[in-house]
Each structure stands twice: as C-alpha cells, then as structure tokens.
Scaffold this motif. Sequence first.
Motif, short mmCIF file in Angstrom:
data_model
loop_
_atom_site.label_atom_id
_atom_site.label_comp_id
_atom_site.label_asym_id
_atom_site.label_seq_id
_atom_site.Cartn_x
_atom_site.Cartn_y
_atom_site.Cartn_z
N UNK A 5 -28.49 4.84 -9.65
CA UNK A 5 -28.45 3.27 -9.77
C UNK A 5 -28.07 2.59 -11.40
N UNK A 6 -27.96 3.06 -11.74
CA UNK A 6 -27.30 2.96 -13.15
C UNK A 6 -25.99 3.25 -13.98
N UNK A 7 -25.57 4.54 -13.40
CA UNK A 7 -24.84 5.13 -14.05
C UNK A 7 -24.91 6.13 -14.99
N UNK A 8 -26.09 5.99 -15.98
CA UNK A 8 -26.08 6.30 -17.03
C UNK A 8 -26.42 8.02 -16.94
N UNK A 9 -25.33 9.48 -18.22
CA UNK A 9 -25.51 9.95 -17.71
C UNK A 9 -26.62 10.38 -18.53
N UNK A 10 -27.02 11.93 -18.24
CA UNK A 10 -27.90 12.81 -18.59
C UNK A 10 -27.34 14.90 -18.49
N UNK A 11 -28.11 15.15 -19.36
CA UNK A 11 -28.16 16.70 -19.34
C UNK A 11 -29.40 17.05 -18.55
N UNK A 12 -29.76 18.09 -17.73
CA UNK A 12 -30.77 18.17 -17.07
C UNK A 12 -30.57 19.68 -16.55
N UNK A 13 -31.69 20.62 -16.80
CA UNK A 13 -31.75 21.93 -16.09
C UNK A 13 -31.65 21.84 -14.69
#
Length: 60
Positions: A17-25
């Motif tokens: 939706x917004x293009x934010x990048x994030x690290x997840x498990x």
Amino acid sequence: MSAKKETSTFVKVKCNDCGNEQVIFGKASTTVKCPVCSSTLATPTGGAAKLNAKVVRKIK
C-alpha cells in the motif's frame, strides 16, 4: 554430530500500500502490520507466516 539446518529466517518486505520496507520474522506468531499505514504484512499460520507484502530479500 549432525548439523542443524536453520529453518527460521528474517525477511525484508515492502508494503503493497505505502511502499514502506520493514524486516519481519518469517515464522511470525502474531499479525504483523505496517507501522506507517497499518496494512497487514503477515498473518500467522502455525508455521511460516503468510506474507501479504512483497519480499525484498531474505536475511540469514
């Protein structure tokens, strides 16, 4: 002695939706939401999480 294969990884995902990048498990046990727009990035399945975002890369 046998070497254990690492089965759990972290993944860097990009919110659709917004293009934010994030690290997840990769085996998240709770729903993971985007901190910017609150869109659901991953939902737990009892094993590997169902990802609802684009995987940018896997992190070992």
